[in-house]
Design an enzyme around this catalytic site. Structure first.
Site, short mmCIF file in Angstrom:
data_model
loop_
_atom_site.label_atom_id
_atom_site.label_comp_id
_atom_site.label_asym_id
_atom_site.label_seq_id
_atom_site.Cartn_x
_atom_site.Cartn_y
_atom_site.Cartn_z
N HIS A 226 -0.55 -2.37 -0.70
CA HIS A 226 0.45 -1.43 -0.18
C HIS A 226 0.93 -1.88 1.21
O HIS A 226 2.05 -1.54 1.61
CB HIS A 226 -0.14 -0.02 -0.07
N ASP A 299 4.35 -3.44 -10.26
CA ASP A 299 3.81 -2.44 -9.35
C ASP A 299 4.97 -1.97 -8.48
O ASP A 299 6.06 -2.56 -8.48
CB ASP A 299 2.69 -3.04 -8.49
#
Length: 980
Positions: A226, A299
């Protein structure tokens, strides 16, 4: 040129390595059968080239944001024809409302996706969170994982969605992994694979699309994608053997989708590109060598692992060129569409490739029945999501995950409660925890809490208490709902934990088990339980495990440094004490049970039949209803709690002297064929000398029902006789009735005399009598040469952990926890509160076998469950089975007498509302009722236990509304209805 050669060399070697390893042919996902369907053809014909690009793009949506976000999503749908929405935080009702609106605005039905790895509770409030995957990794029964998948699919579809980004198929073999860790099934590739497949199959069998993640394997990273791009530097052989293994097996099992992670894996692609942008990893490896034909989903495209160094739009184009079918959470749709369109125009990307991917997406939509789309209804949405079976499944999964890592001396489950003085400390908590509240259900425990940043003063105060106890139960709690592998306790708290007296300490660890390695000496505890997370169910069930309410067979899914290895875990057998659970766990219907019982209790309370009460229902040793209702007094604000204790009145008969009698009978010290005179010489010349105990206990010995002993204290003018009661205590007047009433020390002799001289009834037939029970404490003291109260405490209540089952409660408990009874303006001249209601028992100093016991439902239930178990509880035999069977059977049916020995039984013939039990109570059942509004009943045929506690005599015994409404037996019948 040189790099291209290296890439080709690596790709060739990878192909050989993986091809050799692939023993099974990849299974084609079911949805692909629709790629050339009439519906897909019709949609394709209706779409412009730009609209087709839009189908590849899915954007983030929230149901807890304002109208501006809603407008933005509607505009995006209409302008760009995006293929799907990925929902994040919100609530179910708003979620469905918005999704219905968004679908209505879409030219092509939208795919609704959600990242719900552990259920809707991961994203939506008022919904269920199942255990994290690490906890599930400990479970030995994969059928439970499959059932979770099915239930999760049911719930996700209920909120209008069609795809779950789960399971996580990463093998977490790096304890310091900041992003996977508790989200993985563990470090063993076979366990991860089996559970991933079970989870996937459960969802897909219920018509939900699934996505295994994070390909090619995010388990051995120390960077969170992230925030940055993690790098994995393993060899091809290692990657193929470990990281890729679960994905290969999931592909062989027919999974719908694979999500590609943002990872830099030089062995697979030496260019340094994130795997989401790597043709070598997606097209060549995943689609080519592994043969995956399902949906390839990136993702989230807003994560820094992929955006860092890559321009918006351009990065999305690169992801499409790499082979992704779907771009998840695209932050700038306009730039993404423009770049992808430009790639088509430049010939870098063919329209044929785009069309094939769109057809795949549309086929998945048809499989999810979006070709027959109808708005999702809101009716009963929350009830459907939070259904009883789902709630029970969450508890089953949690229970099955509990892992006992240490059990020195078989300390778990605890036995011999009468020998233990227990303290509990919840570390990392500011107030009493659910863990401690559940511990309280089993025995008396002194509780402490120690906050994460506790001061030295707080720590020293607890350390001073430690020597007073021979068992210390520790709960180590977390400060976050997601169990990170971190220790945030202050240094002082850590030192306290690491220097506990481990030789007498039992620890339940509610944090990520990896962090056990960061605290020294925990492995030296006498007992150590890994509970994996700090939710209510984990705390509740870990406490039940400690006392044997539930068992454990979880196996550690990861290694903990050098302390424990993957696969460690001891098997503990449960079921020796109550399990506190849901009705469905015992084969009962919660809707029938809760709705019906609540209705009947509200009815009698509103009719002023009782001010309040407590109910406890257990089936098969499982407590399925344990609830307090109403208030202690009418027109009062004090609500009844489960800790409050009630005057049991005549239920004392089967709860004090009777268990003592049965124990002495077992020991050959009490003979049912003998009578009162055989144990009390005073009765040898009485008219009761010939009656045997079998007849007396079955209430057919011709004894009078009751004697108003208290009236002998009064003169004709209503004042007390000088030789009976005084206002102040003294050596001659030591027996307390009230603070202003003290009874003469010899008055008991007058009670015995009254019983001795009382005439017998004419016929030897059933007639309920309490006379014997006034004498039994003395008889038991004569036999045992022990104080009666101490005898029943030591042989029953202390061993059962029933500390609230007691005589003279005002000596032990604050009056706020003792429910008041009648306003007695005839004998005691005050409201009765804290002392026994029955005047005869009051004259006996509050200690009689006729009345005098107080209890809450929970502690009384332990004794009753021991009866229902035919003499055993907590792994200990209290009374022989043969004895209980004798005492609980009907003794003289030929004489139209339905009673057992001491115990009440159903009437020999059911006579409707005038019967003493519900219609469906079996003839094997037994129990008793109490004048104050008590009923306890046990049915061995159904293994059913029922307790009803109330104070119907407040403010007057003349109030018979409880009887007129027949509340107690109507509730009892409901229990049988709920079983049916």
């Amino acid at each position: 040129m040189f790099l291209n050669k290296i890439s080709l060399f690596i790709a060739f070697n990878l192909f050989v390595t993986i091809a050799i390893a692939q023993e099974n042919t990849a299974k084609t996902p079911e949805f692909l059968q629709y790629t050339q369907s009439t519906w897909v053809d019709s949609i394709m014909e209706s779409l412009t080239p730009q609209e087709r690009i839009g189908q590849l793009i899915w954007v983030a949506a929230y149901s807890n944001r304002g109208p501006e976000h809603r407008t933005e999503i509607l505009n995006t749908i209409k302008k760009w024809n995006v293929g799907g929405l990925v929902f994040f935080q919100g609530d179910p009702l708003s979620q469905v409302t918005l999704m219905n609106e968004y679908q209505n605005a879409a030219k092509v039905p939208l795919m609704g996706a959600i990242d719900a790895e552990w259920g809707l509770g991961m994203r939506l409030d008022s919904t269920i969170s199942f255990p994290f995957q690490m906890a599930l990794g400990a479970i030995q029964n994969d059928e439970l994982i499959y059932e979770m998948g099915k239930e999760m699919a049911h719930q996700i579809k209920k909120v209008g969605l069609h795809l779950n980004f789960a399971p996580v198929a990463d093998v977490n073999n790096n304890p310091d992994n900041p992003v996977i860790s508790y989200r993985s099934f563990g470090e063993d590739k076979y366990n991860v694979t089996k559970k991933s497949i079970a989870y996937m199959q459960g969802m897909q069998d219920e018509g939900l699309l699934t996505t295994a993640k994070h390909f090619p394997g995010h388990g051995d990273t120390s960077t969170d994608s992230h925030f940055d791009l993690p790098q994995i530097n393993h060899s091809l052989e290692r990657l193929n053997d470990l990281e890729l293994y679960p994905f290969k097996e999931l592909i062989n099992a027919g999974i719908n989708g694979i999500m590609v992670a943002h990872l830099n894996i030089p062995a697979l692609d030496p260019s340094g590109k994130p795997s989401t942008l790597s043709k070598a990893i997606i097209t060549d490896l995943l689609k080519g060598q592994l043969g995956f034909k399902g949906l390839v989903i990136s993702d989230a495209m807003d994560m820094k692992g992929v955006t860092k160094g890559n321009a918006p739009g351009v990065v999305d184009k690169e992801a499409v060129l790499a082979g992704n079918d779907v771009l998840e959470v695209v932050p700038d749709v306009a730039k993404a569409v423009a770049e992808i369109k430009m790639a088509i125009d430049q010939g870098i990307l063919s329209q044929k490739t785009v069309d094939a991917r769109v057809r795949k997406i549309l086929a998945a939509k048809q499989w999810a029945k979006l070709n027959e789309y109808k708005p999702q209804p809101l009716t009963n949405l929350l009830q459907d999501i939070n259904n009883p079976q789902a709630l029970l499944l969450e508890r089953k999964l949690t229970e099955a995950s509990l892992t006992v890592l240490k059990n020195e001396g078989n300390i778990i489950p605890l036995k011999s409660l009468d020998t233990l003085k227990i303290m509990s400390i919840s570390i990392g908590a500011d107030s009493k925890t659910k863990f401690q509240k559940t511990l309280d259900l089993y025995t008396k425990i002194t509780h402490f809490t120690l906050p994460m940043e506790a001061s030295l003063k707080e720590i020293e105060a607890i350390k001073k208490e430690l020597p007073q106890y021979n068992l210390v139960i520790i709960g180590v709690h977390d400060d976050t709902p997601r169990p990170r592998n971190t220790i945030k306790f202050s240094e002082a708290v850590q030192t306290f934990i690491q220097t506990l007296p481990f030789e007498k300490t039992l620890i339940s660890y509610f944090k990520n088990p990896y962090s056990i390695d960061k605290l020294e000496n925990l492995e030296n505890a006498k007992g150590l339980i890994a509970a994996y997370q700090d939710g209510n169910s984990a705390q509740d069930l870990a406490a039940q495990l400690i006392f044997g309410g539930v068992g454990a067979n979880g196996k550690l899914p990861i290694g903990i440094g050098k302390k424990f290895k993957a696969g460690d875990g001891l098997t503990i057998k449960g079921g020796i004490r109550f399990k506190y659970t849901l009705p469905e766990d015992a084969g009962m219907d919660s809707k029938t049970l809760f709705k019906g019982v609540d209705s009947l209790m509200n009815q009698v309370i509103h009719a002023n039949g009782i001010p309040g009460g407590q109910l406890l229902v257990a089936k098969n040793g499982k407590v399925v209803l344990h609830k307090a209702y109403g208030r202690q007094k009418y027109n009062d604000t004090t609500k009844v709690t489960l800790e409050d204790i009630y005057d049991l009145a005549s239920v004392t008969k089967i709860s004090s002297a009777l268990p003592a009698v049965m124990k002495l009978y077992d020991e050959g010290k009490f003979d049912l064929n003998k009578g009162i005179a055989d144990y009390l010489d005073y009765f040898k010349n009485s008219n009761k000398a010939d009656a045997n105990f079998k007849e007396i206990l079955a209430h057919q010995a011709q004894f009078n029902p009751y004697i108003t002993y208290w009236k002998n204290t009064l003169r004709k003018n209503g004042s007390y006789k000088w030789s009976t009661i005084k206002k102040d205590s003294s050596a001659r007047f030591p027996i307390k009735i009230t603070s202003n009433m003290w009874l003469h020390r010899n008055y008991r002799k007058k009670v015995f005399k009254a019983i001795k001289k009382s005439p017998l009834l004419e016929k030897k037939e059933y007639k309920y009598s309490g006379l014997l029970f006034m004498l039994l404490p003395t008889i038991i003291e004569e036999i045992t040469q022990e104080n009666f109260v101490e005898y029943v405490d030591q042989n029953f209540y202390d061993k059962l952990g029933a500390g609230r089952l007691t005589y003279n409660p005002d000596k032990k408990f604050d009056k706020k926890h003792i429910v008041p009874t009648e306003h007695d303006f005839i004998f005691r001249h005050l409201p009765v509160h804290g002392t026994v209601h029955d005047e005869g028992a009051a004259i006996m100093g509050g200690v009689s076998a006729n009345a005098g016991l107080f209890s809450n439902a929970n502690d009384l239930a332990k004794l009753m469950q021991m009866y229902l178990n035919m003499g055993t509880y907590g792994g200990e035999e209290f009374i022989k089975e043969s004895t209980l069977k004798e005492f609980t059977k009907t003794q003289f049916p030929e004489n139209n007498n339905h009673r057992g020995l001491g115990f009440d039984k159903p009437y020999l013939k059911y006579i409707g509302e005038n019967s003493n039990t519900a219609k469906d109570a079996s003839s094997e059942s037994f129990g008793h009722t109490g004048f104050t509004g008590i009923m306890v009943w046990m049915d061995p045929k159904e293994e059913l236990l029922y307790l009803f506690l109330s104070n119907r005599v407040l403010p007057t015994r003349a109030n018979t509304t409880l009887y007129k409404l027949n509340t107690r037996t109507n509730i009892q019948q409901l229990l049988y209805n709920a079983i049916k």
